[in-house]
Scaffold this motif. Structure first.
Motif, PDB file in Angstrom:
ATOM      1  N   GLU A 194      61.406  64.461 -72.241  1.00 58.30           N
ATOM      2  CA  GLU A 194      62.028  65.184 -71.453  1.00 58.30           C
ATOM      3  C   GLU A 194      62.788  64.485 -70.068  1.00 58.30           C
ATOM      4  OE1 GLU A 194      63.807  67.112 -73.037  1.00 58.30           O
ATOM      5  OE2 GLU A 194      62.824  66.726 -75.299  1.00 58.30           O
ATOM      6  N   GLU A 195      62.615  64.139 -68.858  1.00 58.99           N
ATOM      7  CA  GLU A 195      63.126  63.754 -67.645  1.00 58.99           C
ATOM      8  C   GLU A 195      63.122  62.246 -67.786  1.00 58.99           C
ATOM      9  OE1 GLU A 195      61.404  65.483 -65.345  1.00 58.99           O
ATOM     10  OE2 GLU A 195      60.137  66.548 -66.930  1.00 58.99           O
ATOM     11  N   CYS A 196      64.120  61.825 -68.762  1.00 62.29           N
ATOM     12  CA  CYS A 196      65.113  60.573 -68.798  1.00 62.29           C
ATOM     13  C   CYS A 196      65.647  59.734 -69.731  1.00 62.29           C
ATOM     14  CB  CYS A 196      64.152  60.012 -67.608  1.00 62.29           C
ATOM     15  SG  CYS A 196      62.615  58.521 -69.342  1.00 62.29           S
ATOM     16  N   LYS A 197      65.219  60.762 -71.805  1.00 61.38           N
ATOM     17  CA  LYS A 197      66.058  61.333 -72.078  1.00 61.38           C
ATOM     18  C   LYS A 197      67.272  60.646 -72.095  1.00 61.38           C
ATOM     19  CE  LYS A 197      66.544  65.799 -74.297  1.00 61.38           C
ATOM     20  NZ  LYS A 197      65.810  66.485 -75.820  1.00 61.38           N
ATOM     21  N   VAL A 198      68.628  59.742 -72.841  1.00 61.25           N
ATOM     22  CA  VAL A 198      70.218  59.574 -72.238  1.00 61.25           C
ATOM     23  C   VAL A 198      70.594  60.115 -73.818  1.00 61.25           C
ATOM     24  CG1 VAL A 198      69.925  57.959 -70.556  1.00 61.25           C
ATOM     25  CG2 VAL A 198      70.239  57.140 -72.534  1.00 61.25           C
ATOM     26  N   GLY A 254      63.181  55.620 -69.725  1.00 64.06           N
ATOM     27  CA  GLY A 254      61.761  55.414 -69.071  1.00 64.06           C
ATOM     28  C   GLY A 254      62.198  55.524 -67.769  1.00 64.06           C
ATOM     29  N   CYS A 255      61.335  56.646 -66.988  1.00 65.31           N
ATOM     30  CA  CYS A 255      60.945  57.094 -65.998  1.00 65.31           C
ATOM     31  C   CYS A 255      59.324  56.384 -65.270  1.00 65.31           C
ATOM     32  CB  CYS A 255      61.385  58.661 -65.078  1.00 65.31           C
ATOM     33  SG  CYS A 255      60.684  59.350 -66.590  1.00 65.31           S
ATOM     34  N   ASP A 256      59.312  57.551 -64.252  1.00 68.24           N
ATOM     35  CA  ASP A 256      57.600  57.727 -64.062  1.00 68.24           C
ATOM     36  C   ASP A 256      57.333  58.414 -64.616  1.00 68.24           C
ATOM     37  OD1 ASP A 256      58.309  55.371 -61.887  1.00 68.24           O
ATOM     38  OD2 ASP A 256      58.662  57.371 -60.645  1.00 68.24           O
ATOM     39  N   ALA A 257      57.876  59.079 -65.358  1.00 63.49           N
ATOM     40  CA  ALA A 257      56.488  60.258 -65.694  1.00 63.49           C
ATOM     41  C   ALA A 257      55.958  59.708 -67.074  1.00 63.49           C
ATOM     42  CB  ALA A 257      57.337  61.459 -65.723  1.00 63.49           C
ATOM     43  N   CYS A 258      56.966  58.815 -67.747  1.00 65.07           N
ATOM     44  CA  CYS A 258      56.977  58.576 -69.138  1.00 65.07           C
ATOM     45  C   CYS A 258      55.791  56.883 -68.858  1.00 65.07           C
ATOM     46  CB  CYS A 258      57.768  58.453 -70.224  1.00 65.07           C
ATOM     47  SG  CYS A 258      58.760  57.337 -69.519  1.00 65.07           S
ATOM     48  N   TYR A 315      59.119  57.665 -73.862  1.00 60.72           N
ATOM     49  CA  TYR A 315      58.678  58.194 -74.814  1.00 60.72           C
ATOM     50  C   TYR A 315      57.047  59.126 -73.997  1.00 60.72           C
ATOM     51  CZ  TYR A 315      61.589  55.822 -78.605  1.00 60.72           C
ATOM     52  OH  TYR A 315      62.606  55.383 -78.770  1.00 60.72           O
ATOM     53  N   ARG A 316      56.815  60.304 -74.113  1.00 63.38           N
ATOM     54  CA  ARG A 316      55.434  60.930 -73.932  1.00 63.38           C
ATOM     55  C   ARG A 316      55.587  62.468 -74.845  1.00 63.38           C
ATOM     56  NH1 ARG A 316      56.444  64.318 -68.082  1.00 63.38           N
ATOM     57  NH2 ARG A 316      53.627  64.493 -68.100  1.00 63.38           N
ATOM     58  N   GLY A 317      54.731  61.815 -75.487  1.00 59.01           N
ATOM     59  CA  GLY A 317      53.849  62.727 -76.812  1.00 59.01           C
ATOM     60  C   GLY A 317      53.559  62.591 -78.465  1.00 59.01           C
TER      61      GLY A 317
END
Length: 176
Positions: free
Chosen positions: A70-74, A100-104, A109-111
């Motif tokens: 959710e932090e970096c999807k475009v 892609g970002c530091d959070a993922c 992707y995350r989760g």
């Protein structure tokens, strides 16, 4: 209720079919690529079609897909959507992809989320085709109209902004 870890051989298939015929709720799993393939495998293990028709309530096939971060999807640009399959091509809202970002950890992707198909209420034509050892493609043409494949459920998840088309294609195989 009888829970069996997995159906791997004719003996297990016969035992579980017998238990289902005597009124037990039988829950089990098989490694198959679809709900239709699962019924085909159980039949190939020796379970007669009439027994399956009497006892099968439903077959679920499911896969885990990665959730977009959710932090970096475009947003996928409109120009790129012309190459996407329907219903994505004509979808009126945004379609997203991984970035892609530091959070993922730069994966995009995350989760995880689940996509699934549920085959229940198959009619007499489906069972006749299974008895005649019809191909999975032919069997798919005889499933109830409300049946939704893994790919169709996955495309819904793409339209909801949960995952990407690339992820659905990765998990479901060929182009979605």
């Amino acid at each position: 209720v009888i829970c069996a870890g997995e159906i791997r051989n004719p003996e297990t298939a016969a035992l579980l079919a017998q238990a289902a015929q005597t009124g037990h709720l039988v829950l089990s799993q098989m490694h198959a690529h679809s709900a239709i393939a699962t019924l085909r495998l159980i039949h190939d293990l020796g379970a007669p079609v009439h027994v399956l028709r009497e006892t099968v309530i439903g077959v679920v096939s499911q896969r885990l897909v990665r959730r977009l971060c959710e932090e970096c999807k475009v947003i996928v640009p409109e120009t790129e959507r012309t190459n996407m399959p329907e219903p994505l091509k004509s979808f009126s809202s945004h379609i997203y992809r991984a970035n892609g970002c530091d959070a993922c950890h730069q994966t995009g992707y995350r989760g995880r989320d689940v996509i699934m198909e549920l085959l229940s209420g198959a009619g007499s034509e489906f069972w006749r085709l299974l008895q005649d050892n019809a191909s999975e493609k032919t069997l798919a043409g005889a499933v109830p109209s409300e049946f939704r494949t893994l790919k169709e459920d996955g495309l819904d998840r793409v339209m909801q902004g949960v995952t990407s088309l690339d992820e659905i294609e990765r998990v479901c195989g060929d182009k979605a």
